[in-house]
Design a protein around this motif. Structure first.
Motif, PDB file in Angstrom:
ATOM      1  N   GLU A 184       0.801  -1.222   0.000  1.00  0.00           N
ATOM      2  CA  GLU A 184       0.000   0.000   0.000  1.00  0.00           C
ATOM      3  C   GLU A 184       0.833   1.271   0.000  1.00  0.00           C
ATOM      4  O   GLU A 184       0.305   2.338   0.268  1.00  0.00           O
ATOM      5  N   SER A 185       2.101   1.196  -0.260  1.00  0.00           N
ATOM      6  CA  SER A 185       3.071   2.284  -0.225  1.00  0.00           C
ATOM      7  C   SER A 185       3.738   2.328   1.148  1.00  0.00           C
ATOM      8  O   SER A 185       3.219   1.800   2.141  1.00  0.00           O
ATOM      9  N   LEU A 186       4.900   2.970   1.201  1.00  0.00           N
ATOM     10  CA  LEU A 186       5.632   3.051   2.461  1.00  0.00           C
ATOM     11  C   LEU A 186       4.947   3.959   3.465  1.00  0.00           C
ATOM     12  O   LEU A 186       5.190   3.852   4.663  1.00  0.00           O
ATOM     13  N   ASP A 187       4.109   4.864   2.999  1.00  0.00           N
ATOM     14  CA  ASP A 187       3.335   5.696   3.906  1.00  0.00           C
ATOM     15  C   ASP A 187       2.391   4.818   4.730  1.00  0.00           C
ATOM     16  O   ASP A 187       2.373   4.878   5.963  1.00  0.00           O
ATOM     17  N   TYR A 188       1.641   3.976   4.053  1.00  0.00           N
ATOM     18  CA  TYR A 188       0.710   3.096   4.757  1.00  0.00           C
ATOM     19  C   TYR A 188       1.418   1.923   5.415  1.00  0.00           C
ATOM     20  O   TYR A 188       0.888   1.325   6.356  1.00  0.00           O
ATOM     21  N   MET A 189       2.617   1.598   4.930  1.00  0.00           N
ATOM     22  CA  MET A 189       3.401   0.548   5.573  1.00  0.00           C
ATOM     23  C   MET A 189       3.722   0.918   7.009  1.00  0.00           C
ATOM     24  O   MET A 189       3.576   0.112   7.919  1.00  0.00           O
ATOM     25  N   ARG A 190       4.208   2.146   7.231  1.00  0.00           N
ATOM     26  CA  ARG A 190       4.599   2.529   8.589  1.00  0.00           C
ATOM     27  C   ARG A 190       3.409   2.498   9.528  1.00  0.00           C
ATOM     28  O   ARG A 190       3.526   2.118  10.693  1.00  0.00           O
ATOM     29  N   ILE A 191       2.231   2.937   9.023  1.00  0.00           N
ATOM     30  CA  ILE A 191       1.022   2.933   9.842  1.00  0.00           C
ATOM     31  C   ILE A 191       0.665   1.511  10.242  1.00  0.00           C
ATOM     32  O   ILE A 191       0.257   1.246  11.377  1.00  0.00           O
ATOM     33  N   THR A 192       0.821   0.591   9.294  1.00  0.00           N
ATOM     34  CA  THR A 192       0.502  -0.814   9.540  1.00  0.00           C
ATOM     35  C   THR A 192       1.550  -1.469  10.417  1.00  0.00           C
ATOM     36  O   THR A 192       1.232  -2.164  11.388  1.00  0.00           O
ATOM     37  N   TRP A 193       2.822  -1.275  10.083  1.00  0.00           N
ATOM     38  CA  TRP A 193       3.886  -1.984  10.793  1.00  0.00           C
ATOM     39  C   TRP A 193       4.109  -1.473  12.206  1.00  0.00           C
ATOM     40  O   TRP A 193       4.572  -2.237  13.064  1.00  0.00           O
TER      41      TRP A 193
ATOM     42  N   GLY B 128       2.845   3.873  -5.148  1.00  0.00           N
ATOM     43  CA  GLY B 128       1.561   3.816  -4.458  1.00  0.00           C
ATOM     44  C   GLY B 128       1.158   5.165  -3.898  1.00  0.00           C
ATOM     45  O   GLY B 128       1.694   6.221  -4.252  1.00  0.00           O
ATOM     46  N   ASP B 129       0.184   5.127  -2.999  1.00  0.00           N
ATOM     47  CA  ASP B 129      -0.353   6.348  -2.399  1.00  0.00           C
ATOM     48  C   ASP B 129       0.561   6.846  -1.285  1.00  0.00           C
ATOM     49  O   ASP B 129       0.194   6.818  -0.106  1.00  0.00           O
TER      50      ASP B 129
ATOM     51  N   TYR C 134      -3.529  10.466 -10.905  1.00  0.00           N
ATOM     52  CA  TYR C 134      -2.465  10.053  -9.991  1.00  0.00           C
ATOM     53  C   TYR C 134      -2.339   8.541  -9.851  1.00  0.00           C
ATOM     54  O   TYR C 134      -1.237   8.004  -9.888  1.00  0.00           O
ATOM     55  N   ARG C 135      -3.447   7.834  -9.702  1.00  0.00           N
ATOM     56  CA  ARG C 135      -3.360   6.384  -9.490  1.00  0.00           C
ATOM     57  C   ARG C 135      -3.356   5.612 -10.801  1.00  0.00           C
ATOM     58  O   ARG C 135      -3.254   4.390 -10.811  1.00  0.00           O
ATOM     59  N   ARG C 136      -3.436   6.306 -11.917  1.00  0.00           N
ATOM     60  CA  ARG C 136      -3.582   5.659 -13.211  1.00  0.00           C
ATOM     61  C   ARG C 136      -2.224   5.469 -13.894  1.00  0.00           C
ATOM     62  O   ARG C 136      -1.222   6.113 -13.553  1.00  0.00           O
ATOM     63  N   THR C 137      -2.185   4.640 -14.917  1.00  0.00           N
ATOM     64  CA  THR C 137      -0.944   4.337 -15.619  1.00  0.00           C
ATOM     65  C   THR C 137      -0.323   5.581 -16.232  1.00  0.00           C
ATOM     66  O   THR C 137       0.903   5.717 -16.295  1.00  0.00           O
TER      67      THR C 137
END
Length: 783
Positions: A208-217, A263-264, A403-406
């Motif tokens: 989900e990107s490193l932004d959401y990674m830190r929130i999760t981890w 990612g986001d 932004y999220r598109r190819t």
């Protein structure tokens, strides 16, 4: 997703019942949350030694409770109790944020429970408030089937809230059998999340990107230590993601210390949650590189998401080691993260090192982008970027149409004017960018577990990194297959091969694209920060300009630069697009228009503000957020590099099969562009030669090459790399030309008239190094 309203309603309902509980369980030995009397990592004897050496817990409620456990000094306990007396635990916001406060209270409650001055009336009040939080969280829809609890930032934070509060009151005199039921729910939810980590990121990284990674981890590492200290079951022993946290940060942090933008990544700056996560690896893995990142790199904040963790997890006995001092035998310069399909290639860990990421993998959660087979480059500046920027209200016109598109990524567009895209549950048709498919409402969801992925595999299985190879100091190689990422109505094949030669700082990118119809326009994309020059045309006026058969284009940022040699297609149009009004242009609209009928989707104002007056744009906002949505919130896109310019390379003549080949020189300003690059067009091979450096040949048949040949130019190249061979098969190789010698001094018989036999490696790659390879004809044939 659990809303604040749902959580508070559940909290109120559970409070009435929780206060009627009666005792039914014996007391458990305390402390047990994250610390214990004897523990190999955070045992009290270890913590007492650390305290005696001058280290101190944080000056807050949990820190004072921890200090009392270590010293038994009454003053620390009383300070903690005074704060606990003056405050109450409550859902003062979204549960995705409240989990931190509940965890702090749970720790303080557990660590102080044996203190003689902790009066029963205060214990009961805090215990009931903790129970209210656990009961309300576990009664939400997320926990109806904990076996479906997803490895997603919200779900993991919800689980942390429930787990810590339930563990704190477990065995307390007013917690009855209901607590036992909580154990089962928490255990089942954590088990599903841990199993999913083995599928998504067994070797690290996150979907989900490193932004959401830190929130999760941040929540996940706490959950892992909670399970270890309360049950003796250590997730780090069974689930490799925990020992690969350090590798994730080592490789996915750019040389400037900011995280990968894939990612986001709304906020590409490390925060206090990252500090706790990397601190976990110092304590649990005793990792010296993590200790360097935490203490010496300057990348990480000094604040921790829960301040008491600094004393627990930043083990002073772990000596930091600068990764820049490590040899390649100690620390590889390449890292592949299977599961998510992310590959990082870098030539070091110094501030002026080159960093390249190449992504090709499955789609696993809504915060991913439709960007398979994309790459990004950093060298003293952002040279090839993920363009655009996220917004606090993510489902915005810019977010969903650009932004999220190819189109916002360094990949390839295949434009079918009849293709339809939609937003979320098809509430609004989306613009046609010619990119990768978005054909299910589950693209706004996340996988629940490996079984869920297998059951709906066609939706998620978009890209595969088919080959990854690396010889330290000589080359990095990968092949990504994103054929399934696009609509089957328009695309048969899209494979991308990358070869990076670190000695020369040159990247070769070779693409084979086969569309269903020759008339579908193809566009190879490269995004940058500032206006690129094309064949030394340095016009920086905003707009669009086409160049027939342009040979080079150049991006610069900071003190870094990127010179791209465009070699294939032979007949091509190179388009420079950007500046105000063209910075986020999507080539098609939602109504089925031709290429170029689309529009620009600018960033929403960073300061927020009222919704637009334009009825069409207003409808887009309202369709997602409801009629009561009246204004855009303030953006948190600090440190985002949205870019303004891009290059598009398109074949000048329509065809179903097209090849794209680009050789990219990477370096400091003024240091590149002095060497020739030539296209090699052989039999079953296409490739490029870089003067004084590498010759790279790629197979052009779409299958493993049995035989082929090519002429090598007179550029005094020193190495040859051939891909697309049959793995582990022996090939006869012969050279002819003026440079062939009957009695060479070189050790390799490749410059002899005699035929030699060479075995391709397990990746189908053949590599010849440190030989005079210019002005020769090479022939290969499988035996």
């Amino acid at each position: 997703m659990v809303t604040r309203r749902d959580f508070i309603s559940a909290l109120a309902a559970s409070a009435i019942f929780a206060r009627s509980l009666v005792s039914a369980q014996p007391a458990l030995r305390r402390p047990r949350l994250l610390i214990a009397e004897t523990d190999p990592f955070t045992g009290l004897s270890i913590l007492k030694s650390r305290y005696a050496a001058g280290h101190r817990p944080s000056e807050d409620m949990a820190g004072w409770a921890l200090s009392w456990q270590i010293t038994k000094q009454k003053d620390f306990a009383e300070r903690a109790l005074a704060e606990m007396s003056s405050r109450h635990i409550s859902a003062t916001g979204k549960p995705s944020r409240a989990w931190i406060d509940y965890t702090r209270w749970a720790l303080a409650f557990d660590w102080l429970l044996e203190y003689p001055g902790f009066e029963r009336i205060q214990k009961d009040r805090i215990a009931h408030e903790l129970m209210d939080g656990a009961a309300s969280m576990l009664s939400t829809s997320e926990f109806q089937d904990p076996g479906q609890l997803s490895y997603h930032n919200y779900a993991v934070r919800y689980l942390a809230l429930a787990a810590f509060t339930a563990a704190a009151v477990d065995g307390y005199s007013t917690c009855d059998a209901r607590c036992t039921g909580w154990k089962a729910q928490v255990s089942k939810g954590l088990a599903n999340i841990l199993e999913t980590t083995n599928f998504v990121g067994p070797e690290g990284s996150y979907h989900e990107s490193l932004d959401y990674m830190r929130i999760t981890w941040a929540a996940l590492t706490l959950l892992a230590e909670l399970q270890r200290t309360t049950t003796g079951v250590d997730p780090a022993q069974s689930f490799p993601i925990f020992r690969n946290i350090s590798n994730t940060y080592l490789y996915k942090l750019l040389p400037d210390g900011t995280p990968s933008r894939e990612g986001d990544n709304e906020y590409p700056i490390l925060d206090l949650q990252d500090t706790a996560v990397i601190g976990y690896t110092v304590n649990r893995c005793k990792d010296p590189y993590s200790a360097w990142l935490l203490r010496n790199s300057g990348f990480f904040q000094r604040k921790w998401v829960i301040p008491a963790l600094e004393f627990l997890w930043d083990d002073p006995e772990v000596t930091p080691r600068d990764p820049a001092l490590a040899s390649e035998d100690e620390l590889s310069r390449q890292r592949f993260f299977p599961g998510v399909g992310h590959l990082v290639m870098r030539n070091g860990w110094k501030p002026d090192s080159t960093w390249i990421e190449f992504d090709c993998g499955p789609y696993l959660a809504k915060h991913q982008h439709l960007d398979q087979n994309q790459f990004t480059i950093y060298h003293n500046g952002y040279l090839a970027i993920d363009s655009g920027a996220d917004y606090t209200d993510t489902e915005s016109p810019h977010y969903l149409n650009y932004y999220r598109r190819t189109v916002a990524h360094n990949s390839i567009l295949i434009y079918d004017p009849d293709e339809k895209f939609f937003w979320s549950d098809n509430v609004v048709p989306a613009a046609n960018d010619g990119g990768q498919r978005m054909d299910s409402s589950r693209y706004w969801n996340t996988i629940r577990n490996a079984k869920d992925w297998e059951r709906t595999r066609d939706l998620w299985d978009l890209g595969t990194m088919r080959l990854v190879d690396h010889v330290p100091g000589q080359y990095h190689y990968a092949l990504g297959d994103a054929s399934n990422a696009y609509s089957r109505e328009k695309l048969r094949t899209f494979t991308r091969e990358l070869v990076y030669i670190p000695f020369d700082d040159v990247l070769f990118v070779f693409d084979r694209v086969v569309s269903k119809k020759a008339g579908f326009k193809k566009a190879w994309l490269l995004h940058g920060v500032s206006a690129p020059s094309v064949d030394k045309d340095v016009d920086t006026k905003p707009g669009v300009k086409n160049f027939a058969n342009a040979g080079t284009f150049y991006f610069a940022d900071g003190t870094g630069e990127l010179l791209v040699h465009s070699l294939l297609p032979r007949k091509r149009t190179v388009t420079r697009r950007g500046g105000l009004g063209n910075d986020f242009f999507c080539p098609g609209d939602e109504r089925g228009g031709p290429w170029g009928s689309g529009e620009n989707w600018p960033l929403e104002p960073a300061e927020g503000g009222p919704l637009p007056d334009d009825p069409r744009l207003l409808h887009m906002w309202k369709a997602f957020w409801g009629d009561d949505f009246t204004k855009m919130l303030h953006s948190n896109r600090k440190n985002v590099v949205p870019g303004e310019w891009r290059i598009e390379v398109s074949p000048a003549e329509p065809a179903e099969e097209d090849f794209f080949l680009h050789a990219m020189e990477i370096g400091n300003k003024g240091s590149i562009g002095n060497k020739q690059v030539q296209l090699l067009d052989g039999v079953n091979f296409l490739g490029a030669a870089f003067q004084g450096g590498a010759i790279v040949l790629f197979g052009s048949t779409g299958t493993a090459v049995d035989r082929g040949e090519a002429s090598l130019p007179d550029l005094a190249c020193r190495s040859l790399l051939v891909t697309s061979l049959q793995p582990e098969c022996v090939y006869e190789i012969s050279f002819s030309g003026l440079n062939v010698s009957d009695s060479p001094t070189a050790t390799l018989p490749g410059v002899l008239k005699d035929v030699l036999r060479v075995r391709a490696n397990s990746k189908g790659v053949l590599h010849i190094e440190n030989q005079p390879l210019g002005n020769l004809r090479i022939r290969l044939a499988k035996i």
